[in-house]
Design a protein around this motif. Structure first.
Motif, PDB file in Angstrom:
ATOM      1  N   PRO A   1       0.828  -1.213   0.000  1.00 10.97           N
ATOM      2  CA  PRO A   1       0.000   0.000   0.000  1.00 10.97           C
ATOM      3  C   PRO A   1       0.858   1.256   0.000  1.00 10.97           C
ATOM      4  N   LYS A   2       0.203   2.390  -0.189  1.00 10.15           N
ATOM      5  CA  LYS A   2       0.931   3.642  -0.388  1.00 10.15           C
ATOM      6  C   LYS A   2       1.816   4.035   0.787  1.00 10.15           C
ATOM      7  N   PHE A   3       1.460   3.599   2.000  1.00 18.13           N
ATOM      8  CA  PHE A   3       2.266   3.968   3.162  1.00 18.13           C
ATOM      9  C   PHE A   3       3.485   3.061   3.337  1.00 18.13           C
ATOM     10  N   LYS A   4       3.532   1.970   2.583  1.00 15.74           N
ATOM     11  CA  LYS A   4       4.657   1.036   2.685  1.00 15.74           C
ATOM     12  C   LYS A   4       5.615   1.332   1.531  1.00 15.74           C
ATOM     13  N   LYS A   5       6.523   2.244   1.772  1.00 17.47           N
ATOM     14  CA  LYS A   5       7.369   2.756   0.699  1.00 17.47           C
ATOM     15  C   LYS A   5       8.393   1.740   0.197  1.00 17.47           C
ATOM     16  N   THR A   6       8.812   0.821   1.062  1.00 22.54           N
ATOM     17  CA  THR A   6       9.853  -0.144   0.683  1.00 22.54           C
ATOM     18  C   THR A   6       9.522  -1.530   1.222  1.00 22.54           C
ATOM     19  N   ILE A   7       9.674  -2.521   0.363  1.00 25.59           N
ATOM     20  CA  ILE A   7       9.635  -3.926   0.763  1.00 25.59           C
ATOM     21  C   ILE A   7      10.992  -4.520   0.399  1.00 25.59           C
ATOM     22  N   THR A   8      11.599  -5.244   1.325  1.00 29.96           N
ATOM     23  CA  THR A   8      12.902  -5.847   1.063  1.00 29.96           C
ATOM     24  C   THR A   8      12.775  -7.364   1.017  1.00 29.96           C
ATOM     25  N   VAL A   9      13.301  -7.949  -0.045  1.00 27.77           N
ATOM     26  CA  VAL A   9      13.310  -9.407  -0.180  1.00 27.77           C
ATOM     27  C   VAL A   9      14.746  -9.861  -0.435  1.00 27.77           C
ATOM     28  N   LYS A  10      15.048 -11.080  -0.007  1.00 25.11           N
ATOM     29  CA  LYS A  10      16.376 -11.643  -0.223  1.00 25.11           C
ATOM     30  C   LYS A  10      16.268 -12.824  -1.175  1.00 25.11           C
ATOM     31  N   VAL A  11      17.213 -12.906  -2.106  1.00 28.61           N
ATOM     32  CA  VAL A  11      17.233 -14.005  -3.073  1.00 28.61           C
ATOM     33  C   VAL A  11      18.546 -14.765  -2.900  1.00 28.61           C
ATOM     34  N   ASP A  12      18.454 -15.953  -2.353  1.00 33.81           N
ATOM     35  CA  ASP A  12      19.650 -16.706  -1.974  1.00 33.81           C
ATOM     36  C   ASP A  12      20.156 -17.654  -3.046  1.00 33.81           C
ATOM     37  N   LYS A  13      19.277 -18.071  -3.952  1.00 35.58           N
ATOM     38  CA  LYS A  13      19.648 -19.120  -4.898  1.00 35.58           C
ATOM     39  C   LYS A  13      19.589 -18.617  -6.338  1.00 35.58           C
ATOM     40  N   PRO A  14      20.502 -19.115  -7.186  1.00 34.36           N
ATOM     41  CA  PRO A  14      20.508 -18.680  -8.592  1.00 34.36           C
ATOM     42  C   PRO A  14      19.244 -19.119  -9.329  1.00 34.36           C
ATOM     43  N   GLU A  15      18.610 -18.195  -9.998  1.00 39.67           N
ATOM     44  CA  GLU A  15      17.495 -18.480 -10.900  1.00 39.67           C
ATOM     45  C   GLU A  15      17.051 -17.172 -11.548  1.00 39.67           C
ATOM     46  N   VAL A  16      16.187 -17.288 -12.537  1.00 38.35           N
ATOM     47  CA  VAL A  16      15.583 -16.116 -13.169  1.00 38.35           C
ATOM     48  C   VAL A  16      14.143 -16.024 -12.673  1.00 38.35           C
ATOM     49  N   ILE A  17      13.803 -14.887 -12.069  1.00 34.76           N
ATOM     50  CA  ILE A  17      12.504 -14.727 -11.419  1.00 34.76           C
ATOM     51  C   ILE A  17      11.682 -13.666 -12.145  1.00 34.76           C
ATOM     52  N   ASN A  18      10.477 -14.033 -12.515  1.00 34.00           N
ATOM     53  CA  ASN A  18       9.545 -13.073 -13.099  1.00 34.00           C
ATOM     54  C   ASN A  18       8.735 -12.413 -11.983  1.00 34.00           C
TER      55      ASN A  18
END
Length: 237
Positions: free
Chosen positions: A148-165
């Motif tokens: 939502p508009k008040f959540k300016k940033t979401i952080t995610v971690k990607v640990d394994k090699p792959e191509v993500i859509n």
């Protein structure tokens, strides 16, 4: 002699994985490294840009015209292709990164974002409206998060090699790709279709190009110490 038999599902999983994902990588200092640089060309006539239809939140999303980013050709060369070395297991240090993916104007920027495995992605929402970030990942845990508009940033971690859509479930035209690499030798082609891989130990490697629409192309490339090796790829429908 006793044979070892692997379950069929395990064989299928291993066959589907990129070679780079199966190799353990040892990173450190590289002395007398060379480089690989060049362009990825588009074969044939460049397609006309396809205009995207904006169907929601037009007061924010339709401020500027948008075209389909899945196939961009500039000066006969391919933009947003990812060039990697797939069979290297020792070279320069691989450091996880903290990268940013913006959604400004209801459009993912950059459209293709490459990073080393173990990196974190800050997904930004400066639009003041609801977005929903949905990943179609397999090796990494998929996520489907409202922003939502008040959540300016979401952080995610990607640990394994792959191509993500990535897609936005609120705005159906929004689409991006995270290319999570197994080693530090990767480059996204720029607006002139150019790329460069640096600090490559001398040797012969498989250099591969990935593109979301055109698939993959590869060739063997020999890198010499302290020298730049020029490479050209051509991809088309």
């Amino acid at each position: 002699m006793k044979k070892t038999v692997f379950p069929a599902f395990l064989v299928a999983v291993l066959a589907a994985m990129p070679l780079s994902g199966l190799l353990a990588y040892d990173g450190g200092a590289v002395s007398d490294g060379g480089s690989v640089s060049g362009v990825v060309k588009f074969k044939g006539a460049a397609p006309a840009p396809k205009k995207l239809e904006i169907t929601k939140d037009k007061e924010v999303c339709a401020k500027s015209g948008k075209t389909d980013p899945s196939l961009i050709v500039s000066g006969g060369n391919l933009v947003n292709a990812v060039v990697t070395i797939t069979d290297i297991n020792k070279g320069k240090k691989m450091e996880p990164q903290k990268v940013k993916l913006d959604q400004n104007g209801c459009e993912y920027k950059p459209h293709v974002l490459a990073m080393a495995a173990g990196s974190s992605v800050d997904i930004l929402n400066p639009d003041g409206i609801l977005h929903n970030v949905h990943s179609y990942s397999k090796a990494n845990s998929p996520f489907n998060m409202a922003q939502p508009k008040f959540k300016k940033t979401i952080t995610v971690k990607v640990d394994k090699p792959e191509v993500i859509n990535l897609k936005c479930d609120v705005h159906g035209w929004m689409n991006a790709w995270l290319f999570v690499a197994a080693n530090p030798y990767f480059s996204v082609t720029d607006n002139s279709g150019g790329f460069k891989l640096t600090d490559v130990p001398a040797g012969t490697y498989n250099v591969e190009v990935w593109h979301e629409t055109l698939g993959k192309a590869s060739q063997k490339v020999t890198v010499k110490a302290k020298a730049d090796t020029k490479v050209s790829f051509e991809m088309g429908k």
